[in-house]
Design a protein around this motif. Structure first.
Motif, PDB file in Angstrom:
ATOM      1  N   MET A 140     -24.851  40.432 -18.322  1.00  0.00           N
ATOM      2  CA  MET A 140     -23.984  39.978 -19.161  1.00  0.00           C
ATOM      3  C   MET A 140     -23.659  38.490 -19.260  1.00  0.00           C
ATOM      4  O   MET A 140     -23.768  37.803 -18.222  1.00  0.00           O
ATOM      5  CB  MET A 140     -22.555  40.752 -18.509  1.00  0.00           C
ATOM      6  N   SER A 141     -23.672  37.751 -20.482  1.00  0.00           N
ATOM      7  CA  SER A 141     -23.515  36.504 -20.834  1.00  0.00           C
ATOM      8  C   SER A 141     -22.055  36.151 -20.130  1.00  0.00           C
ATOM      9  O   SER A 141     -21.115  36.955 -19.868  1.00  0.00           O
ATOM     10  CB  SER A 141     -23.461  36.104 -21.954  1.00  0.00           C
ATOM     11  N   LEU A 142     -21.815  35.050 -19.649  1.00  0.00           N
ATOM     12  CA  LEU A 142     -20.368  34.497 -19.154  1.00  0.00           C
ATOM     13  C   LEU A 142     -19.451  34.644 -20.450  1.00  0.00           C
ATOM     14  O   LEU A 142     -18.314  35.281 -20.137  1.00  0.00           O
ATOM     15  CB  LEU A 142     -20.404  32.972 -18.784  1.00  0.00           C
ATOM     16  N   LYS A 143     -19.747  34.492 -21.571  1.00  0.00           N
ATOM     17  CA  LYS A 143     -18.656  34.546 -22.557  1.00  0.00           C
ATOM     18  C   LYS A 143     -18.393  36.130 -22.738  1.00  0.00           C
ATOM     19  O   LYS A 143     -17.316  36.685 -22.865  1.00  0.00           O
ATOM     20  CB  LYS A 143     -19.371  34.171 -24.213  1.00  0.00           C
ATOM     21  N   GLU A 144     -19.455  37.166 -22.642  1.00  0.00           N
ATOM     22  CA  GLU A 144     -19.110  38.591 -22.586  1.00  0.00           C
ATOM     23  C   GLU A 144     -18.104  39.074 -21.180  1.00  0.00           C
ATOM     24  O   GLU A 144     -17.404  40.012 -21.473  1.00  0.00           O
ATOM     25  CB  GLU A 144     -20.666  39.311 -22.476  1.00  0.00           C
ATOM     26  N   GLN A 145     -18.228  38.045 -20.371  1.00  0.00           N
ATOM     27  CA  GLN A 145     -17.474  38.593 -19.130  1.00  0.00           C
ATOM     28  C   GLN A 145     -15.918  38.156 -19.283  1.00  0.00           C
ATOM     29  O   GLN A 145     -15.055  38.440 -18.433  1.00  0.00           O
ATOM     30  CB  GLN A 145     -17.613  37.733 -17.987  1.00  0.00           C
ATOM     31  N   ILE A 146     -15.738  37.419 -20.392  1.00  0.00           N
ATOM     32  CA  ILE A 146     -14.240  37.099 -20.703  1.00  0.00           C
ATOM     33  C   ILE A 146     -13.376  38.249 -21.190  1.00  0.00           C
ATOM     34  O   ILE A 146     -13.831  39.043 -22.170  1.00  0.00           O
ATOM     35  CB  ILE A 146     -14.193  35.938 -21.506  1.00  0.00           C
ATOM     36  N   ASN A 147     -12.338  38.453 -20.814  1.00  0.00           N
ATOM     37  CA  ASN A 147     -11.619  39.672 -21.226  1.00  0.00           C
ATOM     38  C   ASN A 147     -10.593  39.046 -22.442  1.00  0.00           C
ATOM     39  O   ASN A 147      -9.735  38.395 -21.998  1.00  0.00           O
ATOM     40  CB  ASN A 147     -10.641  40.211 -20.062  1.00  0.00           C
ATOM     41  N   LEU A 148     -11.051  39.641 -23.613  1.00  0.00           N
ATOM     42  CA  LEU A 148     -10.230  38.759 -24.580  1.00  0.00           C
ATOM     43  C   LEU A 148      -8.773  39.228 -25.038  1.00  0.00           C
ATOM     44  O   LEU A 148      -7.843  38.564 -25.579  1.00  0.00           O
ATOM     45  CB  LEU A 148     -10.924  38.982 -25.938  1.00  0.00           C
ATOM     46  N   SER A 149      -8.495  40.111 -24.121  1.00  0.00           N
ATOM     47  CA  SER A 149      -7.186  40.839 -24.189  1.00  0.00           C
ATOM     48  C   SER A 149      -6.099  39.840 -23.278  1.00  0.00           C
ATOM     49  O   SER A 149      -4.848  40.096 -23.369  1.00  0.00           O
ATOM     50  CB  SER A 149      -6.882  42.125 -24.053  1.00  0.00           C
ATOM     51  N   ARG A 150      -6.800  39.206 -22.290  1.00  0.00           N
ATOM     52  CA  ARG A 150      -5.899  38.398 -21.179  1.00  0.00           C
ATOM     53  C   ARG A 150      -6.272  36.991 -21.268  1.00  0.00           C
ATOM     54  O   ARG A 150      -6.364  36.268 -20.412  1.00  0.00           O
ATOM     55  CB  ARG A 150      -6.283  38.828 -19.923  1.00  0.00           C
ATOM     56  N   LEU A 151      -6.219  36.144 -22.700  1.00  0.00           N
ATOM     57  CA  LEU A 151      -6.860  35.013 -22.543  1.00  0.00           C
ATOM     58  C   LEU A 151      -5.535  34.260 -22.713  1.00  0.00           C
ATOM     59  O   LEU A 151      -4.502  34.500 -23.125  1.00  0.00           O
ATOM     60  CB  LEU A 151      -7.386  34.773 -24.319  1.00  0.00           C
ATOM     61  N   PRO A 152      -5.653  33.033 -22.109  1.00  0.00           N
ATOM     62  CA  PRO A 152      -4.520  31.815 -22.028  1.00  0.00           C
ATOM     63  C   PRO A 152      -4.310  31.622 -23.536  1.00  0.00           C
ATOM     64  O   PRO A 152      -5.203  31.772 -24.421  1.00  0.00           O
ATOM     65  CB  PRO A 152      -4.812  30.714 -21.427  1.00  0.00           C
ATOM     66  N   GLN A 153      -2.929  31.507 -23.668  1.00  0.00           N
ATOM     67  CA  GLN A 153      -2.637  30.850 -25.222  1.00  0.00           C
ATOM     68  C   GLN A 153      -2.871  29.620 -25.397  1.00  0.00           C
ATOM     69  O   GLN A 153      -3.290  28.928 -26.621  1.00  0.00           O
ATOM     70  CB  GLN A 153      -1.193  31.078 -25.504  1.00  0.00           C
ATOM     71  N   HIS A 154      -2.875  28.807 -24.012  1.00  0.00           N
ATOM     72  CA  HIS A 154      -2.985  27.236 -24.328  1.00  0.00           C
ATOM     73  C   HIS A 154      -3.817  26.968 -23.066  1.00  0.00           C
ATOM     74  O   HIS A 154      -3.494  27.300 -21.864  1.00  0.00           O
ATOM     75  CB  HIS A 154      -1.627  26.917 -24.179  1.00  0.00           C
ATOM     76  N   VAL A 155      -4.818  26.197 -23.065  1.00  0.00           N
ATOM     77  CA  VAL A 155      -5.743  25.652 -22.204  1.00  0.00           C
ATOM     78  C   VAL A 155      -5.590  23.954 -22.279  1.00  0.00           C
ATOM     79  O   VAL A 155      -5.660  23.377 -23.647  1.00  0.00           O
ATOM     80  CB  VAL A 155      -7.020  25.968 -22.311  1.00  0.00           C
ATOM     81  N   ALA A 156      -5.150  23.432 -21.231  1.00  0.00           N
ATOM     82  CA  ALA A 156      -5.264  21.899 -21.231  1.00  0.00           C
ATOM     83  C   ALA A 156      -6.313  21.269 -20.428  1.00  0.00           C
ATOM     84  O   ALA A 156      -6.378  21.994 -19.472  1.00  0.00           O
ATOM     85  CB  ALA A 156      -3.665  21.212 -20.669  1.00  0.00           C
ATOM     86  N   ILE A 157      -6.793  20.155 -20.667  1.00  0.00           N
ATOM     87  CA  ILE A 157      -7.994  19.679 -20.192  1.00  0.00           C
ATOM     88  C   ILE A 157      -7.729  18.147 -19.694  1.00  0.00           C
ATOM     89  O   ILE A 157      -7.484  17.497 -20.638  1.00  0.00           O
ATOM     90  CB  ILE A 157      -9.157  20.047 -20.798  1.00  0.00           C
TER      91      ILE A 157
END
Ligand code: IPE
Ligand code: IPE
Ligand code: MG
Length: 246
Positions: free
Chosen positions: A1-18
């Motif tokens: 599984m690619s890294l992108k596929e390992q991300i749970n889209l239903s539990r994404l942060p709304q806001h990421v700061a860098i």
């Protein structure tokens, strides 16, 4: 599984700061001037913005220039301002194509006139985009923002338009430059430094912090996905005990 596929889209942060750090060291490692690193950092900005928008993240805030950065050698400050103007000019069409709204936080009045103007035009041109907001922190520092809020609150209390006893977290937040933007659930810093450097102090009160040794010009979509996967493995308790979250 690619890294992108390992991300749970239903539990994404709304806001990421860098906190995009390490441009100068990256350039110096290849025997180049610091500005070379800033120029290459634009690639990482583009890729990270694209990755965040593709996933469905609603806000991405990038710390691009701090209040303290004004004290760098004039040649570097001038080159950074020029790079900012050129990048905004070059990327506005792409932002529109991708339905991304550009916002800025910080003491924007202190930017050189042409820079402020370019920024205002790009913000106006992208104002109706709805997929994601890309927030640039420019001439920003948290202490500047907090003092600015306290001053404006004091003026309103003095004028009688604000009741001092009514000042709560929500009211206070409305005086920050981040008004209308939810607090970031995740804060990423590149370059191996473990500090906040006067970034969003109020807003990161309960953010998850993620540090990577990658220098900003080396930061890729895969690095962004790795940070998100790490974030999703954490238990955010907000002072409660584990059992209460079930
Ligand atoms: C971050 O990279 C970009 C800005 C602060 C504008 P730096 O320029 O701080 O790079 P380092 O940390 O010196 O390597
Ligand atoms: C923080 O990086 C500011 C930005 C990324 C714009 P700095 O390189 O300026 O911060 P310090 O000097 O490591 O604290
Ligand atoms: Mg730095």
């Amino acid at each position: 599984m690619s890294l992108k596929e390992q991300i749970n889209l239903s539990r994404l942060p709304q806001h990421v700061a860098i906190i995009m750090d390490g441009n100068g060291r990256w350039a110096q490692r290849q025997g180049e001037q610091r500005i070379f690193g800033h120029q290459h950092g634009v690639r990482a900005v583009r890729d990270t913005t694209e990755a965040a928008a593709e996933l469905g993240i609603k806000f991405l805030t990038l710390y691009a220039f701090s209040t303290e950065n004004w004290n760098r050698p004039k040649a570097e400050v001038d080159a950074l301002m020029e790079l900012l103007i050129q990048t905004i000019l070059a990327e506005t069409a792409t932002l529109n194509k991708n339905n991304i709204r550009l916002l800025a936080i910080g003491d924007l009045e202190s930017l050189p006139g042409n820079c402020h103007q370019q920024l205002r035009e790009a913000m106006a041109a992208t104002a109706s985009n709805t997929r994601m907001s890309l927030v640039l922190a420019l001439s920003y520092s948290a202490k500047w923002e907090l003092l600015d809020a306290v001053q404006r609150i004091s003026q309103d209390v003095k004028k009688g338009t604000l009741d001092a006893s009514a000042i709560n977290e929500e009211v206070f937040s409305n005086y920050l430059t981040t008004v209308g933007i939810p607090d970031p659930e995740l804060l990423i810093r590149t370059s191996g430094e473990h500090r906040i450097s006067n970034f969003l102090l109020w807003q990161i009160a309960y953010s998850e912090l993620y540090f990577t040794d990658k220098l900003w010009p080396e930061f890729t979509k895969e690095d962004f996905y790795t940070a998100l996967i790490d974030y999703q493995q954490r238990e955010r308790r907000f002072g409660l005990v584990s059992e209460q979250l079930k």
